[in-house]
Design a protein around this motif. Structure first.
Motif, PDB file in Angstrom:
ATOM      1  N   MET A 216      -5.506  -6.942  10.767  1.00 48.19           N
ATOM      2  CA  MET A 216      -6.265  -6.818   9.528  1.00 48.19           C
ATOM      3  C   MET A 216      -5.268  -6.740   8.368  1.00 48.19           C
ATOM      4  SD  MET A 216      -8.805  -3.816   8.113  1.00 48.19           S
ATOM      5  CE  MET A 216      -9.985  -3.954   9.450  1.00 48.19           C
ATOM      6  N   THR A 217      -5.322  -7.724   7.490  1.00 50.36           N
ATOM      7  CA  THR A 217      -4.515  -7.659   6.281  1.00 50.36           C
ATOM      8  C   THR A 217      -5.272  -6.857   5.237  1.00 50.36           C
ATOM      9  OG1 THR A 217      -5.432  -9.736   5.417  1.00 50.36           O
ATOM     10  CG2 THR A 217      -3.423  -9.886   6.747  1.00 50.36           C
ATOM     11  N   VAL A 218      -4.536  -6.049   4.498  1.00 53.92           N
ATOM     12  CA  VAL A 218      -5.138  -5.238   3.436  1.00 53.92           C
ATOM     13  C   VAL A 218      -4.241  -5.325   2.214  1.00 53.92           C
ATOM     14  CG1 VAL A 218      -5.932  -2.939   2.751  1.00 53.92           C
ATOM     15  CG2 VAL A 218      -6.106  -3.642   5.147  1.00 53.92           C
ATOM     16  N   GLY A 219      -4.835  -5.398   1.048  1.00 52.24           N
ATOM     17  CA  GLY A 219      -4.021  -5.437  -0.161  1.00 52.24           C
ATOM     18  C   GLY A 219      -4.868  -5.488  -1.414  1.00 52.24           C
ATOM     19  N   HIS A 220      -4.184  -5.564  -2.539  1.00 47.95           N
ATOM     20  CA  HIS A 220      -4.843  -5.673  -3.841  1.00 47.95           C
ATOM     21  C   HIS A 220      -5.179  -7.150  -4.085  1.00 47.95           C
ATOM     22  CE1 HIS A 220      -3.866  -1.495  -5.044  1.00 47.95           C
ATOM     23  NE2 HIS A 220      -2.816  -1.686  -4.259  1.00 47.95           N
ATOM     24  N   PRO A 221      -6.458  -7.499  -4.189  1.00 46.61           N
ATOM     25  CA  PRO A 221      -6.857  -8.909  -4.297  1.00 46.61           C
ATOM     26  C   PRO A 221      -6.315  -9.584  -5.555  1.00 46.61           C
ATOM     27  CG  PRO A 221      -8.741  -7.496  -3.790  1.00 46.61           C
ATOM     28  CD  PRO A 221      -7.610  -6.589  -4.170  1.00 46.61           C
ATOM     29  N   LEU A 222      -5.861 -10.825  -5.376  1.00 41.27           N
ATOM     30  CA  LEU A 222      -5.469 -11.640  -6.528  1.00 41.27           C
ATOM     31  C   LEU A 222      -6.695 -12.288  -7.161  1.00 41.27           C
ATOM     32  CD1 LEU A 222      -2.170 -13.591  -5.679  1.00 41.27           C
ATOM     33  CD2 LEU A 222      -2.602 -12.088  -7.629  1.00 41.27           C
ATOM     34  N   HIS A 223      -7.723 -12.492  -6.370  1.00 43.73           N
ATOM     35  CA  HIS A 223      -8.956 -13.087  -6.881  1.00 43.73           C
ATOM     36  C   HIS A 223     -10.091 -12.668  -5.963  1.00 43.73           C
ATOM     37  CE1 HIS A 223      -9.476 -16.049  -3.616  1.00 43.73           C
ATOM     38  NE2 HIS A 223      -8.161 -15.993  -3.559  1.00 43.73           N
TER      39      HIS A 223
ATOM     40  N   LYS B 217       5.273  -3.189   8.597  1.00 39.48           N
ATOM     41  CA  LYS B 217       5.891  -3.291   7.273  1.00 39.48           C
ATOM     42  C   LYS B 217       7.073  -4.263   7.273  1.00 39.48           C
ATOM     43  CE  LYS B 217       4.848   1.372   5.522  1.00 39.48           C
ATOM     44  NZ  LYS B 217       5.444   2.635   5.014  1.00 39.48           N
ATOM     45  N   ASP B 218       7.750  -4.366   8.409  1.00 40.93           N
ATOM     46  CA  ASP B 218       8.946  -5.193   8.524  1.00 40.93           C
ATOM     47  C   ASP B 218       8.638  -6.652   8.163  1.00 40.93           C
ATOM     48  OD1 ASP B 218      10.706  -7.103  10.373  1.00 40.93           O
ATOM     49  OD2 ASP B 218      11.851  -5.259  10.034  1.00 40.93           O
TER      50      ASP B 218
ATOM     51  N   LEU C  78       0.844  -1.193   0.000  1.00 35.89           N
ATOM     52  CA  LEU C  78       0.000   0.000   0.000  1.00 35.89           C
ATOM     53  C   LEU C  78       0.882   1.247   0.000  1.00 35.89           C
ATOM     54  CD1 LEU C  78      -2.260  -2.009   0.684  1.00 35.89           C
ATOM     55  CD2 LEU C  78      -3.064  -0.404   2.416  1.00 35.89           C
ATOM     56  N   THR C  79       0.408   2.285  -0.632  1.00 37.85           N
ATOM     57  CA  THR C  79       1.135   3.555  -0.594  1.00 37.85           C
ATOM     58  C   THR C  79       0.922   4.219   0.767  1.00 37.85           C
ATOM     59  OG1 THR C  79      -0.732   4.858  -1.409  1.00 37.85           O
ATOM     60  CG2 THR C  79       0.722   3.845  -3.067  1.00 37.85           C
ATOM     61  N   GLN C  80       1.780   5.168   1.084  1.00 39.99           N
ATOM     62  CA  GLN C  80       1.624   5.890   2.343  1.00 39.99           C
ATOM     63  C   GLN C  80       0.296   6.653   2.367  1.00 39.99           C
ATOM     64  OE1 GLN C  80       3.993   5.099   4.538  1.00 39.99           O
ATOM     65  NE2 GLN C  80       2.740   6.066   6.122  1.00 39.99           N
TER      66      GLN C  80
ATOM     67  N   THR D  75       2.101 -12.144   3.626  1.00 39.11           N
ATOM     68  CA  THR D  75       2.081 -11.652   2.249  1.00 39.11           C
ATOM     69  C   THR D  75       0.806 -10.861   1.985  1.00 39.11           C
ATOM     70  OG1 THR D  75       1.143 -13.777   1.544  1.00 39.11           O
ATOM     71  CG2 THR D  75       3.524 -13.527   1.384  1.00 39.11           C
ATOM     72  N   ASN D  76       0.931  -9.547   2.059  1.00 39.09           N
ATOM     73  CA  ASN D  76      -0.209  -8.649   1.853  1.00 39.09           C
ATOM     74  C   ASN D  76       0.320  -7.261   1.518  1.00 39.09           C
ATOM     75  OD1 ASN D  76       0.329  -7.315   4.542  1.00 39.09           O
ATOM     76  ND2 ASN D  76      -0.185  -9.378   5.230  1.00 39.09           N
TER      77      ASN D  76
END
Length: 249
Positions: free
Chosen positions: A161-168, A52-53, A22-24, A72-73
């Protein structure tokens, strides 16, 4: 139906993400959205730790039950019940607030505040096209989680809470029927009605699992819950929370 409601009703837990942090700006937007949530008496009794580490995320994934998506997120947020700053402000103001912050009531306030903030964060993230997944597994070993995150007394990490761009896009799990959850004027204690509603819901859940797994799984909801709840877990929690100086009275 407006866009907010569509976002809420479209919620799915996402467990696989693109390798894209994710961007800042995205992180700040999510946290500021969390901060906009309602808070009891303006107490704001929570904190959010962003991880982030990579080594810390790897260790947290292990502590959460070897869940790979904790590592991995796009970003990992940890929501904490937090009355540490209130102890600091009491010193600033020359007040004794120990009895208050050690009470069950204030612990409940902190947990509720954190949960409200987290759900705001989740809706904000999903409205941005991101996916999320709550991580309760962090409570498997809060002693180690607290050491890793360097949390002080009066602070309890509640969940991640994991957050990210979904792969599916995963399937949407059917929730309990409206009539089962919503009571009007008083709590409906008609157990015969409850049994019938649960049987119908079990059928819906079985159909969901059969379709999702190609016939390999046909669990019922009541069966899942009965099996899970008959095996108590995390029974150290009361002792740990009290050790942190919370929920003692």
């Amino acid at each position: 139906m407006n866009n907010v409601i569509e976002t809420l009703l479209h919620h799915r837990s996402i467990r696989k993400y693109e390798d894209k942090p994710l961007t800042q700006e995205e992180i700040r937007t999510i946290v500021e959205s969390a901060q906009a949530a309602s808070t009891s008496s303006y107490i704001q009794a929570y904190s959010i730790i962003g991880v982030k580490d990579k080594q810390k995320k790897k260790k947290l994934a292990e502590l959460a039950g070897n869940q790979p998506y904790v590592e991995t997120n796009g970003h990992l947020f940890i929501f904490c019940a937090d009355l540490f700053r209130h102890e600091v402000l009491a010193e600033m103001e020359g007040k004794d607030i120990k009895a208050s912050i050690e009470s069950t009531e204030k612990f409940m306030v902190a947990v509720i505040d954190a949960a409200l903030a987290a759900q705001n964060a989740a809706v904000a993230a999903e409205s941005m096209g991101l996916g999320i997944c709550y991580i309760g597994g962090l409570r498997n070993n809060l002693e180690e989680v607290s050491k890793l995150l360097n949390t002080p007394e009066r602070v309890v990490p509640l969940f991640g809470m994991t957050v990210g761009h979904p792969l599916h896009e995963s399937g949407k799990k059917p929730r309990l029927p409206f009539e089962h959850v919503y009571h009007e004027d008083e709590y409906n204690q008609d157990t015969q009605r409850l049994h019938e509603e649960l049987k119908q819901y079990n059928q819906t859940i079985q159909e969901y699992y059969l379709e999702r797994t190609g016939g390999e799984r046909s669990d019922t909801w009541t069966g899942q819950m009965a099996n899970m709840l008959s095996n108590p877990t995390r029974m150290y929690m009361k002792e740990f929370v009290e050790k942190q100086g919370l929920n003692k009275k």
